[in-house]
Design an enzyme around this catalytic site. Structure first.
Site, short mmCIF file in Angstrom:
data_model
loop_
_atom_site.label_atom_id
_atom_site.label_comp_id
_atom_site.label_asym_id
_atom_site.label_seq_id
_atom_site.Cartn_x
_atom_site.Cartn_y
_atom_site.Cartn_z
CB CYS A 1 6.77 19.65 60.17
SG CYS A 1 6.82 21.18 61.06
CE LYS B 1 -1.94 20.09 63.29
NZ LYS B 1 -1.33 21.14 62.50
CD GLN C 1 -3.27 18.07 58.88
OE1 GLN C 1 -4.38 18.49 58.53
NE2 GLN C 1 -2.36 18.86 59.42
CG HIS D 1 4.06 16.77 61.25
ND1 HIS D 1 4.77 17.05 62.38
CD2 HIS D 1 3.55 17.95 60.82
CE1 HIS D 1 4.69 18.36 62.63
NE2 HIS D 1 3.96 18.92 61.70
CG ASP E 1 -0.06 12.15 63.29
OD1 ASP E 1 -1.10 12.80 63.53
OD2 ASP E 1 1.00 12.68 62.92
N1 PLP Z 1 1.03 15.19 62.65
C1 PLP Z 1 0.52 15.75 61.55
C2 PLP Z 1 0.07 14.89 60.41
C3 PLP Z 1 0.39 17.14 61.48
O1 PLP Z 1 -0.13 17.71 60.39
C4 PLP Z 1 0.80 17.92 62.58
C5 PLP Z 1 0.74 19.39 62.52
O2 PLP Z 1 0.73 19.98 61.46
C6 PLP Z 1 1.31 17.28 63.72
C7 PLP Z 1 1.41 15.92 63.71
C8 PLP Z 1 1.73 18.04 64.92
O3 PLP Z 1 0.62 18.63 65.52
P1 PLP Z 1 0.80 19.63 66.76
O4 PLP Z 1 1.80 20.67 66.31
O5 PLP Z 1 -0.56 20.19 66.99
O6 PLP Z 1 1.32 18.84 67.90
#
Ligand code: PLP
Length: 407
Positions: free
Chosen positions: A364, A226, A203, A123, A200
């Site tokens: 993203c 999430k 997900q 992401h 990270d």
């Molecule tokens: N990393 C991953 C794999 C994501 O799916 C997302 C959001 O979709 C993020 C980071 C960013 O999360 P946030 O917008 O809650 O900071």
């Protein structure tokens, strides 16, 4: 005794809504999940009965709010199997957690000529902060590519690791393709080269294992929203040796020990990284979301979600003109697809007219879309309250989209 997952749906008031005169079929869970009654009540209760600023107050409400906030931290620590609650830093979400490390760890430990490794499956939140850090520092930004199945190429990774590598950052699960990444293998390889790893978990935390000691990750980041909790609160877990060695990210109140015009000393962990008035209701809501998630057995939850995912993928693969992206050995809760010759955006709009909420576009993850040479995908993503009827509504919806577009 764990609850049956089949009973989960009734816990989410929003799932009774209708959209465009159809019952809501919510399949945009990778973007954000819906909130169970338990979470709504916990936050409502805080604002109605004990709203106060925390840590410094000496009245009853402040004491109660402080206790609830710190209890939530202890709950997160237990949830992740962290060694100590002081390793749990509350942030606004995954993005802020990763930025905290990129700025703070980056400031202290990354210099000109050093290297940072991330992956082509990230992401933007786990890509851009590292890319910008490398630009600031004159360091080299490297990415592990993915193959035709949407899996990371670990052979390339092994060759990338060298004495200039300072950190590796990768996701547990790709939000675009659903690939479950071999984080433990990556961590083992990186550690053998003396390199720390940030995972990270945005997900992964709500669907998979999240035992940070078992993973042996150096940092783990996730967002509450999430995983059935409120928006605007997230977590950074870090190994104590790193958190102690890292300078503060944001500065101001709360993160200090002593302040004069010539010298500032910092508060202990985790407060060194929590400048300003915190979002007290956030951790309280997140704590309730953890209670909620833990009311289900994790392996049952995984089996249920995997079954639903396989059902959806099989149904979708049977529709002529549907292209599904990636074929990883392990995929979690994400169905990425397109209809040949149709823009993902149009598919999303037409599904919405039937009450089916999916996400369309790049998600993203422009590096993934560039590698696949497509502008974007339709993404259906699952949560524990989804069921076979939701999958059937998606499939029926796609048939209808094809019919409308043929006219
Ligand atoms: N990393 C991953 C794999 C994501 O799916 C997302 C959001 O979709 C993020 C980071 C960013 O999360 P946030 O917008 O809650 O900071």
């Amino acid at each position: 005794m764990s609850r049956s997952i089949l009973s989960a749906r009734a816990d989410f008031p929003i799932l009774k809504e209708t959209v465009n005169d159809h019952p809501l079929v919510y399949l945009d869970n990778a973007a954000t999940t819906q909130k169970p009654e338990l979470v709504l009540q916990a936050m409502d209760d805080y604002y109605r009965h004990y709203n106060a600023n925390i840590h410094r107050g000496n009245h009853a409400l402040a004491a109660r709010a402080t206790q609830a906030h710190e209890d939530a931290r202890a709950k997160v620590a237990r949830f992740l199997n962290a060694e100590d609650p002081k390793q749990i830093v509350f942030t606004r979400g995954t993005t802020e957690s990763i930025n905290l490390v990129a700025y703070s760890f980056g400031d202290a430990f990354i210099h000109e000529g050093d290297e940072v490794i991330t992956t082509q499956l990230e992401h933007h939140s786990n890509y851009v902060p590292w890319e910008l850090l490398c630009q600031r520092k004159g360091a080299k930004f490297r990415e592990i590519p993915f193959d035709e199945n949407g899996e990371l190429n670990l052979e390339v990774f092994k060759n990338m690791l060298n004495e200039r590598t300072r950190i590796v950052a990768l996701n547990q699960v790709s939000n675009s393709l659903g690939t479950v990444n071999p984080v433990e293998e990556v961590i083992r390889l990186a550690h053998a080269a003396g390199v720390p790893v940030l995972v990270d978990g945005a997900q992964g935390v709500q669907h998979l294992g999240r035992d940070v000691q078992k993973m042996d990750c150096d940092f783990y980041a996730f967002s509450s929203h999430k995983m059935y909790g409120p928006m605007g609160i997230g977590v950074l877990y870090g190994k104590e040796k790193w958190l102690e060695a890292m300078p503060p990210f944001l500065s101001g109140g709360e993160m200090i020990d002593s302040v004069t015009s010539t010298k500032v000393t910092f508060n202990v962990l985790p407060f060194k990284f929590e400048a300003g008035t915190p979002y007290v209701a956030g951790p309280i809501g997140l704590g309730a979301a953890i209670d909620y998630l833990e009311s289900f057995d994790l392996s049952e939850l995984q089996a249920y979600e995997d079954g639903l995912l396989q059902y959806g993928l099989e149904q979708l693969a049977d529709i002529p003109g549907v292209v599904i992206y990636g074929n990883p050995k392990q995929r979690s809760c994400i169905i990425p697809f397109n209809l040949e010759g149709v823009s993902a955006y149009d598919v999303g709009i037409l599904l919405d007219t039937q009450g089916v909420a999916v996400r369309t576009g790049q998600h993203c993850t422009q590096p993934i879309m560039d590698a696949l040479k497509i502008p974007g995908t339709v993404r259906a993503s699952l949560a524990l309250y989804n069921n076979k009827e939701d999958m059937d509504a998606l499939i029926k919806g796609i048939h209808r989209v094809q019919k409308i577009l043929k006219r």
